[in-house]
Design an enzyme around this catalytic site. Structure first.
Site, PDB file in Angstrom:
ATOM      1  N   SER A 140      14.041  -3.060 -10.139  1.00  0.00           N
ATOM      2  CA  SER A 140      13.350  -1.991  -9.431  1.00  0.00           C
ATOM      3  C   SER A 140      14.056  -1.686  -8.100  1.00  0.00           C
ATOM      4  CB  SER A 140      11.880  -2.354  -9.222  1.00  0.00           C
ATOM      5  OG  SER A 140      11.122  -1.221  -8.859  1.00  0.00           O
TER       6      SER A 140
ATOM      7  N   LYS B 235      -4.636  15.269   0.267  1.00  0.00           N
ATOM      8  CA  LYS B 235      -4.502  14.222   1.274  1.00  0.00           C
ATOM      9  C   LYS B 235      -4.855  12.864   0.679  1.00  0.00           C
ATOM     10  CE  LYS B 235      -3.945  12.270   5.231  1.00  0.00           C
ATOM     11  NZ  LYS B 235      -2.569  12.054   5.741  1.00  0.00           N
TER      12      LYS B 235
END
Length: 342
Positions: free
Chosen positions: A170, A222
């Site tokens: 990763s 948001k």
């Protein structure tokens, strides 16, 4: 036994006073050093000399006196010839070895950035930087910053070799792919080019107990998913879009620095070991860092570079106090165990 109770009370009072003094001292030091960054020191160890000392010690134990003296004489003649030749030829290349042991927040980047800065001031195009990398990945922005430190090396034109002895997955592979050469130990894990995010949701638990949770935002996205509010399918879809966007950026980044790699084939979140990673072009060779660095010692001056942060006073005090408490608890537990079972 009254004297024993009085003595125990005296010890308790003394311990309380000592604890209060330690806490007061830590508080004063903390206030003093609150705005001061901890000092750091760059340590450099020449690997050639370290290996030479170990070899010499082993030879002294294994060989008889005559053979050992002959060996020493031969090494002195070799060193003399090498020094004479170095005056007539160009300076030997240098190899700078850095280490990065990454956690989920990539906190080792604080030291890596200092080490890279120092080495780039000394390194020449004929030199080399070797990074011993170990990381299973972590936060996107943290590993993005760590990878940027290695990009500085590539941009400076200094050859970069990344050695993976255990795992570079990763975010760890995001760093590894920047190397001009990527070396993998036979059973090191490489890959995991993917993105994952997960969080629990307690909305139904709160609803069951008649607990209201309110969250106010300005901006449609948001907050997409939340731990305590009721998540919507629209929010989930936006969250998936964000993950796909990060995955696309990840793949583009890997493809930029390893064009020989078929990114669509390996960007599935899977990991591969050693030879498998080499076959898929995730690595260039199967070799441990010890094997590679030892080989470079024969033809170059190899230096291990570490940036070490000096602990602040309150950290030392806290560590010392914690050690004392741990030892006291261990002694108490040992005595309790003996009384109960023996």
């Amino acid at each position: 036994m009254e004297w024993l109770a009085d003595y125990a009370m005296f010890l308790a009072k003394a311990a309380t006073v000592l604890l209060a003094l330690v806490v007061l001292l830590m508080l004063m030091v903390s206030l003093k050093d609150r705005h001061r960054r901890p000092d750091g020191t760059l340590t450099v160890n020449k690997v050639n000399e370290q290996i030479g000392r170990m070899t010499e010690r082993l030879a002294q134990s294994v060989l008889d006196k005559k053979a050992f003296k002959l060996r020493q004489k031969g090494r002195k003649l070799e060193a003399k010839a090498r020094n004479k030749g170095s005056r007539d030829t160009a300076e030997r290349p240098r190899v700078f070895v850095l280490c990065f042991d990454g956690d989920i927040k990539a906190t080792a980047v604080d030291h890596l950035r200092q080490e890279v800065t120092a080495v780039l001031e000394m390194a020449r195009p004929e030199d080399e930087i070797v990074l011993k990398l170990e990381s299973g990945g972590g936060m996107v922005h943290s590993y993005g910053l760590a990878a940027s430190q290695l990009v500085r090396i590539r941009d400076a034109g200094i050859p970069l070799t990344v050695c993976v002895d255990k795992v570079a997955a990763s975010g760890g592979y995001m760093m590894a792919c920047i190397g001009d050469k990527v070396l993998s130990a036979p059973f090191a894990m490489l890959g995991s080019i993917g993105v994952v995010a997960q969080l629990p949701n307690f909305h139904r638990v709160l609803k069951k107990h008649d607990v209201d949770y309110e969250m106010l935002t300005a901006g449609e996205y948001k907050r997409t998913l939340t731990m305590f509010g009721e998540n919507t399918e629209r929010g989930r879809e936006k969250f998936r879009e964000d993950l796909e966007n990060i995955h696309r950026l990840f793949k583009d980044f890997v493809a930029r620095y390893r064009p020989q790699l078929n990114v669509d084939e390996v960007a599935t979140g899977e990991v591969w070991f050693g030879i498998e990673a080499q076959q898929r072009a995730l690595a260039d060779d199967v070799k441990t860092s010890d094997e590679y660095i030892t080989g470079r010692v024969r033809e170059a001056d190899v230096f291990e570079v570490h940036y070490v942060t000096r602990k602040r006073m309150q950290d030392k005090l806290a560590g010392g106090f914690t050690g004392i408490v741990d030892r006291l608890l261990l002694i108490w537990a040992s005595r309790f165990h003996n009384q109960k079972f023996w």
